[in-house]
Design a protein around this motif. Structure first.
Motif, PDB file in Angstrom:
ATOM      1  N   ASP A  53       7.551  -6.480   6.781  1.00 32.60           N
ATOM      2  CA  ASP A  53       7.465  -6.693   8.225  1.00 32.60           C
ATOM      3  C   ASP A  53       8.036  -5.466   8.933  1.00 32.60           C
ATOM      4  O   ASP A  53       9.249  -5.346   9.111  1.00 32.60           O
ATOM      5  CB  ASP A  53       8.233  -7.961   8.601  1.00 32.60           C
ATOM      6  N   VAL A  54       7.157  -4.558   9.342  1.00 29.99           N
ATOM      7  CA  VAL A  54       7.577  -3.291   9.941  1.00 29.99           C
ATOM      8  C   VAL A  54       8.335  -3.524  11.239  1.00 29.99           C
ATOM      9  O   VAL A  54       9.387  -2.915  11.468  1.00 29.99           O
ATOM     10  CB  VAL A  54       6.358  -2.364  10.165  1.00 29.99           C
ATOM     11  N   SER A  55       7.857  -4.414  12.095  1.00 32.87           N
ATOM     12  CA  SER A  55       8.526  -4.606  13.393  1.00 32.87           C
ATOM     13  C   SER A  55       9.932  -5.168  13.208  1.00 32.87           C
ATOM     14  O   SER A  55      10.860  -4.750  13.897  1.00 32.87           O
ATOM     15  CB  SER A  55       7.696  -5.494  14.321  1.00 32.87           C
ATOM     16  N   LYS A 120      -0.110  -7.179  12.803  1.00 28.61           N
ATOM     17  CA  LYS A 120      -1.365  -7.324  12.063  1.00 28.61           C
ATOM     18  C   LYS A 120      -1.099  -7.114  10.581  1.00 28.61           C
ATOM     19  O   LYS A 120      -0.360  -6.219  10.194  1.00 28.61           O
ATOM     20  CB  LYS A 120      -2.408  -6.317  12.554  1.00 28.61           C
ATOM     21  N   GLU A 121      -1.756  -7.929   9.774  1.00 26.48           N
ATOM     22  CA  GLU A 121      -1.564  -7.858   8.329  1.00 26.48           C
ATOM     23  C   GLU A 121      -2.512  -6.829   7.714  1.00 26.48           C
ATOM     24  O   GLU A 121      -3.684  -6.757   8.081  1.00 26.48           O
ATOM     25  CB  GLU A 121      -1.826  -9.236   7.720  1.00 26.48           C
ATOM     26  N   ASN A 124      -1.288  -3.422   0.907  1.00 27.94           N
ATOM     27  CA  ASN A 124      -0.465  -2.276   0.510  1.00 27.94           C
ATOM     28  C   ASN A 124      -1.318  -1.011   0.413  1.00 27.94           C
ATOM     29  O   ASN A 124      -0.915   0.060   0.868  1.00 27.94           O
ATOM     30  CB  ASN A 124       0.187  -2.534  -0.848  1.00 27.94           C
ATOM     31  N   ARG A 125      -2.497  -1.140  -0.184  1.00 28.71           N
ATOM     32  CA  ARG A 125      -3.389   0.010  -0.359  1.00 28.71           C
ATOM     33  C   ARG A 125      -3.820   0.578   1.000  1.00 28.71           C
ATOM     34  O   ARG A 125      -3.814   1.780   1.214  1.00 28.71           O
ATOM     35  CB  ARG A 125      -4.610  -0.408  -1.178  1.00 28.71           C
ATOM     36  N   HIS A 126      -4.176  -0.308   1.933  1.00 29.68           N
ATOM     37  CA  HIS A 126      -4.610   0.151   3.256  1.00 29.68           C
ATOM     38  C   HIS A 126      -3.461   0.862   3.979  1.00 29.68           C
ATOM     39  O   HIS A 126      -3.658   1.890   4.624  1.00 29.68           O
ATOM     40  CB  HIS A 126      -5.128  -1.023   4.088  1.00 29.68           C
TER      41      HIS A 126
END
Length: 196
Positions: A53-55, A120-121, A124-126
């Protein structure tokens, strides 16, 4: 006799709590009415985990003024395992890093997903593709604003120099998280500064 004394004490305590409670609530209402902001709620920010969760991480990093070390690796990569065993994992038990940096991991060939800073989900690759990662391992550093600090460590070219590059990256990230100086903190080898 003792029982009666205990009841009197409990009643006195109840009265005291009843007398002070309205004052506490009134003080909180006055503070809110005066536009004072209450103290921020602390975010639970584990020292090391997979990036999820980056945020949430950015909020915690801003609160503490600490950077993120992002370790991008793959299960099939021998050099990734070497970096993990010799540099990333030892940080867990080293008090020199606790409270000064957080470590997040992304295994690009795993089925995990990440919530980006907009909620937004993405896989990992993206996420790794969006970061321009084509070679692993990558150790990159990001400030509380989500922008990359300094140049990432791409691959493992000379193992003897890796400890120096690793420690230099951490020290620069810690300094830039507290005092962002674009001249010192912006990556030099990349034209565009990556952002989480």
């Amino acid at each position: 006799m003792r029982r009666g004394f205990l009841v009197v004490r409990l009643l006195a305590l109840a009265v005291l709590c009843g007398l002070f409670a309205p004052q506490v609530f009134a003080q909180a209402e006055v503070s809110a009415a005066m536009g004072e902001t209450p103290p921020p709620v602390s975010i639970d920010l584990p020292f090391m985990e997979n990036l999820r969760d980056v945020s949430r991480d950015l909020v915690g990093m801003k609160e503490r003024k600490i950077p993120m070390l992002l370790f991008i690796h793959a299960s099939y990569c021998g050099y990734c395992q070497w970096v993990d065993e010799n540099f990333i994992q030892p940080m867990v038990n080293d008090p020199a890093y606790q409270g000064k940096i957080i470590v997040r991991r992304i295994e690009i060939d795993a089925d995990g997903s990440i919530l980006d800073r907009d909620g937004k989900e993405e896989s990992n690759r993206h996420f790794a593709d969006r970061m321009g990662v084509h070679l692993v391992p990558v150790v990159a550093f990001f400030g509380p604003d989500g922008k990359e600090i300094g140049d990432p460590i791409n691959g493992v070219t000379v193992q003897d120099f890796y400890p120096y590059y690793f420690q230099q990256g951490i020290e620069l990230a810690e300094a830039c998280a507290k005092n962002p100086d674009p001249a010192k903190c912006t990556p030099g080898k990349k034209k565009d500064q990556r952002s989480l």
